[in-house]
Design an enzyme around this catalytic site. Structure first.
Site, mmCIF file in Angstrom:
data_model
loop_
_atom_site.group_PDB
_atom_site.id
_atom_site.type_symbol
_atom_site.label_atom_id
_atom_site.label_comp_id
_atom_site.label_asym_id
_atom_site.label_seq_id
_atom_site.Cartn_x
_atom_site.Cartn_y
_atom_site.Cartn_z
ATOM 1 C CG ASN A 1 -0.231 -0.074 2.516
ATOM 2 O OD1 ASN A 1 0.580 0.796 2.816
ATOM 3 N ND2 ASN A 1 -0.486 -1.116 3.298
ATOM 4 N N GLY B 1 -7.134 -9.061 -4.071
ATOM 5 C CA GLY B 1 -7.541 -9.482 -2.726
ATOM 6 C C GLY B 1 -8.289 -8.359 -2.038
ATOM 7 C CE1 TYR C 1 -5.830 -1.669 -0.784
ATOM 8 C CE2 TYR C 1 -4.227 -1.458 -2.549
ATOM 9 C CZ TYR C 1 -4.628 -1.174 -1.255
ATOM 10 O OH TYR C 1 -3.832 -0.396 -0.445
ATOM 11 C CG ASP D 1 2.289 -5.411 2.477
ATOM 12 O OD1 ASP D 1 3.517 -5.586 2.522
ATOM 13 O OD2 ASP D 1 1.740 -4.304 2.672
HETATM 14 N N1 AR6 Z 1 1.535 -15.691 -2.011
HETATM 15 C C1 AR6 Z 1 0.949 -15.374 -3.191
HETATM 16 N N2 AR6 Z 1 -0.222 -14.721 -3.285
HETATM 17 C C2 AR6 Z 1 -0.825 -14.372 -2.116
HETATM 18 C C3 AR6 Z 1 -0.282 -14.669 -0.845
HETATM 19 C C4 AR6 Z 1 0.952 -15.350 -0.825
HETATM 20 N N3 AR6 Z 1 1.560 -15.684 0.325
HETATM 21 N N4 AR6 Z 1 -1.147 -14.196 0.103
HETATM 22 C C5 AR6 Z 1 -2.191 -13.637 -0.553
HETATM 23 N N5 AR6 Z 1 -2.008 -13.751 -1.887
HETATM 24 P P1 AR6 Z 1 -3.817 -8.864 -1.358
HETATM 25 P P2 AR6 Z 1 -4.265 -6.330 -2.798
HETATM 26 C C6 AR6 Z 1 -2.858 -13.285 -2.998
HETATM 27 O O1 AR6 Z 1 -5.027 -8.687 -0.546
HETATM 28 O O2 AR6 Z 1 -5.611 -6.789 -3.231
HETATM 29 C C7 AR6 Z 1 -2.506 -5.429 2.018
HETATM 30 O O3 AR6 Z 1 -3.025 -5.164 3.289
HETATM 31 C C8 AR6 Z 1 -4.314 -13.036 -2.715
HETATM 32 O O4 AR6 Z 1 -5.040 -14.262 -2.712
HETATM 33 O O5 AR6 Z 1 -2.573 -9.364 -0.714
HETATM 34 O O6 AR6 Z 1 -3.351 -5.711 -3.832
HETATM 35 C C9 AR6 Z 1 -1.612 -4.314 1.507
HETATM 36 O O7 AR6 Z 1 -0.869 -3.721 2.561
HETATM 37 C C10 AR6 Z 1 -4.689 -12.155 -3.901
HETATM 38 O O8 AR6 Z 1 -4.982 -12.943 -5.048
HETATM 39 O O9 AR6 Z 1 -3.371 -7.480 -2.105
HETATM 40 C C11 AR6 Z 1 -2.598 -3.357 0.921
HETATM 41 O O10 AR6 Z 1 -3.173 -2.534 1.917
HETATM 42 C C12 AR6 Z 1 -3.400 -11.373 -4.182
HETATM 43 O O11 AR6 Z 1 -2.368 -12.038 -3.442
HETATM 44 C C13 AR6 Z 1 -3.659 -4.260 0.344
HETATM 45 O O12 AR6 Z 1 -3.581 -5.471 1.104
HETATM 46 C C14 AR6 Z 1 -3.457 -9.919 -3.765
HETATM 47 O O13 AR6 Z 1 -4.203 -9.823 -2.565
HETATM 48 C C15 AR6 Z 1 -3.385 -4.604 -1.102
HETATM 49 O O14 AR6 Z 1 -4.476 -5.317 -1.617
#
Ligand code: AR6
Length: 174
Positions: free
Chosen positions: A23, A122, A124, A33
């Site tokens: 973020n 995820g 977002y 993250d």
């Molecule tokens: N390895 C691979 N993919 C993953 C993992 C992992 N270990 N964990 C989750 N995913 P998100 P965003 C996937 O929510 O939507 C955070 O709080 C998940 O299933 O991680 O860009 C940041 O600080 C999804 O498909 O990121 C920001 O505030 C993808 O990663 C916010 O979330 C992205 O989900 C960013 O939201």
């Protein structure tokens, strides 16, 4: 094929760079993250804090690079995806910029391989199908002009993203 899709946890990938869906604060959060900072240890957060002190965080669509702490990759590239807001806020271009700016850092840091999570799909809430289309098209276009990148892996955490990304990759073969 230089472009691949795999299912799994991106923190386990031994590759030049993994991408974090961060973020704008760069100071950690949930989702991928949280997983990256937990597995990589405090070195990553300390590097992020230095960047924050220098440039005050990271804007949506932009990317910064840090060391990878205890992770098996060499670097972590932190990029900030757009929050989905119905598509009226230039979300598609902002998401494409995340991929482009991460790949630019790969080139600048002499890396050959990179792994991306499904940025913005995820917390977002970017629609997964559209996000997969943007991810594959943007990376494929970039690779046409940058032949020294050898491998790009889309690491999907859930079956839906895996299937959607696979479908987009198959379209490139046709
Ligand atoms: N390895 C691979 N993919 C993953 C993992 C992992 N270990 N964990 C989750 N995913 P998100 P965003 C996937 O929510 O939507 C955070 O709080 C998940 O299933 O991680 O860009 C940041 O600080 C999804 O498909 O990121 C920001 O505030 C993808 O990663 C916010 O979330 C992205 O989900 C960013 O939201």
């Amino acid at each position: 094929m230089k472009l691949k899709v795999e299912k799994g946890d991106i923190t386990t990938f031994k590759i030049d760079a993994i991408v974090n869906a961060a973020n704008t604060s760069l100071l950690g959060g949930g989702g991928v993250d949280g997983a990256i900072h937990r597995a990589g240890g405090p070195e990553i957060l300390n590097s992020c804090k230095k960047i924050v002190a220098e440039q005050g965080g990271c804007k949506v669509g932009e990317a910064v690079i840090t060391s990878a702490g205890k992770l098996p990759s060499k670097y972590v590239i932190h990029t900030v995806g757009p929050v989905w807001n119905g598509g009226t806020n230039d979300e598609a271009q902002k998401l494409a910029n995340c991929y482009i700016n991460s790949l630019k850092l790969v080139i600048e840091n002499n890396c050959k391989s990179i792994a991306f999570p499904n940025i913005s799909t995820g917390i977002y809430h970017f629609p997964k199908e559209k996000a997969a289309e943007i991810a594959v098209e943007t990376v494929n276009d970039f690779l046409q002009d940058h032949k020294n990148i050898e491998e790009v892996i889309f690491v999907c955490f859930d079956d839906e993203n895996f299937d959607l990304t696979n479908n987009e990759l198959k379209k490139l073969d046709q």
